[in-house]
Design an enzyme around this catalytic site. Structure first.
Site, mmCIF file in Angstrom:
data_model
loop_
_atom_site.group_PDB
_atom_site.id
_atom_site.type_symbol
_atom_site.label_atom_id
_atom_site.label_comp_id
_atom_site.label_asym_id
_atom_site.label_seq_id
_atom_site.Cartn_x
_atom_site.Cartn_y
_atom_site.Cartn_z
ATOM 1 N N ARG A 104 0.841 -1.201 0.000
ATOM 2 C CA ARG A 104 0.000 0.000 0.000
ATOM 3 C C ARG A 104 0.879 1.254 0.000
ATOM 4 O O ARG A 104 0.482 2.316 -0.469
ATOM 5 C CB ARG A 104 -0.953 0.009 1.201
ATOM 6 N N TYR A 142 -15.864 15.305 -18.635
ATOM 7 C CA TYR A 142 -16.305 13.910 -18.606
ATOM 8 C C TYR A 142 -17.484 13.749 -17.641
ATOM 9 O O TYR A 142 -17.442 14.269 -16.521
ATOM 10 C CB TYR A 142 -15.112 13.063 -18.171
ATOM 11 N N ASP A 167 -6.878 17.198 -16.557
ATOM 12 C CA ASP A 167 -7.090 15.834 -17.025
ATOM 13 C C ASP A 167 -6.557 15.772 -18.458
ATOM 14 O O ASP A 167 -7.140 16.346 -19.378
ATOM 15 C CB ASP A 167 -8.599 15.510 -16.957
ATOM 16 N N LYS A 170 -7.169 4.523 -21.260
ATOM 17 C CA LYS A 170 -7.390 4.986 -22.630
ATOM 18 C C LYS A 170 -6.091 4.902 -23.450
ATOM 19 O O LYS A 170 -5.585 3.824 -23.643
ATOM 20 C CB LYS A 170 -7.967 6.391 -22.611
HETATM 21 C C1 LIG Z 1 -12.351 7.641 -19.058
HETATM 22 C C2 LIG Z 1 -12.052 8.972 -18.549
HETATM 23 C C3 LIG Z 1 -11.938 9.224 -17.176
HETATM 24 C C4 LIG Z 1 -12.184 8.146 -16.148
HETATM 25 O O1 LIG Z 1 -11.233 7.139 -16.209
HETATM 26 P P1 LIG Z 1 -11.519 5.625 -15.752
HETATM 27 O O2 LIG Z 1 -10.199 4.953 -15.975
HETATM 28 O O3 LIG Z 1 -12.640 5.098 -16.594
HETATM 29 O O4 LIG Z 1 -11.892 5.687 -14.305
HETATM 30 C C5 LIG Z 1 -11.627 10.499 -16.764
HETATM 31 N N1 LIG Z 1 -11.440 11.492 -17.652
HETATM 32 C C6 LIG Z 1 -11.534 11.294 -18.984
HETATM 33 C C7 LIG Z 1 -11.287 12.428 -19.911
HETATM 34 C C8 LIG Z 1 -11.846 10.029 -19.480
HETATM 35 O O5 LIG Z 1 -11.966 9.844 -20.797
#
Ligand SMILES: *Cc1c(COP(=O)(O)O)cnc(C)c1O
Length: 392
Positions: free
Chosen positions: A55, A109, A182, A207
């Site tokens: 952890r 998102y 992000d 992604k």
């Molecule tokens: C998919 C996504 C998230 C969330 O990510 P997860 O891995 O599905 O929890 C956050 N921000 C953006 C821009 C995304 O495309």
């Protein structure tokens, strides 16, 4: 030795090998044996780097964290179980000693909005939505609302707006507002927000970075000021990614720049073709000279790298007509998510932005006839042929 004893000792914990493996092994161990209590004491006291409990730190996680820190030019990183938990952890860390209000980009998102309103809201963290492309509005909101954090996406979903990160960073830094970006859609190949003044970058590595649709993950990369807090809270809460996913993500990241270059080239070709199609009303792609953020895009994105996402509106198609188009697609994968090696498509109205109130959709400019493609690494002729036959 008894069977019960052998079951937990045999085979494991061989002496360290002399030769170094070319890839970081997957360390599934929850804890590390202490052969020297004085050393353990220094590790627990954070006077010495080392491993005691997963952890706190794990060698496989650490390898991935070093990799993404290098790519984003950060000070340090934390690998988290998902992109959402990475966002939650980053927000918690910066709001610990700041006013509990988040200024959040209006184009964001869908799950991020839910995180703010349904998870953080009940704990007293308030949210103000704002058009981050309107710098005056952001300046006024910082002055009147005294937020603790500003949160935005480098390239927004699904309309692909691009904000002015250096200008926003300046506003944030003048008022002790933590600036979290992000960077999932842009990836560090296109934009490195920390170099432009942001404090923290968050990725859904599910992604583009992993890129194969087989590993969930989130990454927080930060500059020096916030890193200690992010790690300290993580040692307590443990929002961490499992070592197997760390390995898969690292493996994915090794080829991500190559994939992303191809995805950007494919997306640009597709956008150009779509603009000539009689059934296509509007094409959203950042290489467009008439894009509302064209000047920012010219300063922010490298030439020829405008991302792998293309959104477009189909004529004055009704929902059933959009469904029929999607059902006719043969090659493009109809699934939630993006950034994979294969081309993917979704209908934001019923999927990613389903829970966004109609008024908010209208303000964003999100219409029912919009489809969002994440372009893969296939041959562009095959992608176009599939969309062509489905539009017919
Ligand atoms: C998919 C996504 C998230 C969330 O990510 P997860 O891995 O599905 O929890 C956050 N921000 C953006 C821009 C995304 O495309």
């Amino acid at each position: 030795m008894n069977l019960h004893t052998k079951a937990v000792h045999a085979g494991d914990r061989k002496p360290a090998q002399k030769q170094i493996p070319v890839s970081t092994p997957v360390h599934f161990a929850a804890s590390w044996i202490c052969t020297d209590q004085a050393e353990q004491d220094r590790i627990f006291g954070a006077e010495e780097k080392g491993f005691a409990y997963s952890r706190y730190a794990n060698p496989t996680n650490e390898a991935l964290e070093q990799q993404i820190t290098a790519l984003e030019n950060g000070h340090g990183a934390l690998a988290c179980a998902t992109g959402m938990v990475a966002l939650q952890h980053a927000l918690t860390a910066v709001l610990l000693d700041r006013p509990r209000r988040v200024l959040c980009a209006r184009d964001i998102y869908g799950a991020t909005l839910k995180l703010l309103y349904d998870v953080l809201g009940p704990f007293g963290i308030e949210t103000t939505l704002i058009d981050t492309n309107d710098l005056d509005a952001v300046r006024r909101a910082i002055e009147s609302e005294h937020p603790g954090a500003l949160l935005m996406e480098t390239i927004s979903n699904p309309l692909l707006r691009v904000g002015d990160i250096p200008a926003l960073a300046q506003l944030c830094r003048a008022s002790n507002v933590a600036f979290i970006v992000d960077n999932t859609f842009a990836t560090p190949l296109l934009v490195r927000p920390l170099e432009l003044g942001a404090h923290i970058v968050v990725h859904s590595s599910t992604k583009y970075l992993s890129g194969h649709g087989d590993a969930m993950g989130g990454l927080i990369v930060s500059g020096e000021p916030h890193f200690e807090t992010i790690r300290r809270l993580s040692r307590i809460v443990g929002p961490i990614l499992g070592p197997m996913e760390c390995f898969l993500t690292m493996r994915g990241i090794k080829t991500f720049p190559l994939r992303m270059e191809r995805q950007c080239a494919n997306a640009r070709s597709l956008a150009a073709w779509l603009r000539t199609h009689p059934k296509v009303e509007r094409v959203f792609y950042p290489d467009d000279p008439s894009h509302p953020d064209a000047a920012i895009i010219a300063r922010t994105l490298p030439e020829n790298l405008y991302g792998g996402m293309v959104s477009f509106e189909i004529g004055d198609a009704s929902k059933p007509e959009v469904f029929a188009f999607l059902d006719r697609l043969q090659l493009c994968v109809k699934a939630t998510s993006l950034g994979d090696v294969h081309t993917m498509v979704l209908h934001p109205w019923i999927a990613s932005h389903r829970d966004v109130p109609p008024k908010q959709k209208e303000r964003m400019g999100l219409r029912e006839n919009l489809v969002r493609f994440s372009i893969g690494i296939e041959h562009i002729d095959d992608i176009i042929a599939d969309i062509h036959q489905a539009l017919a």
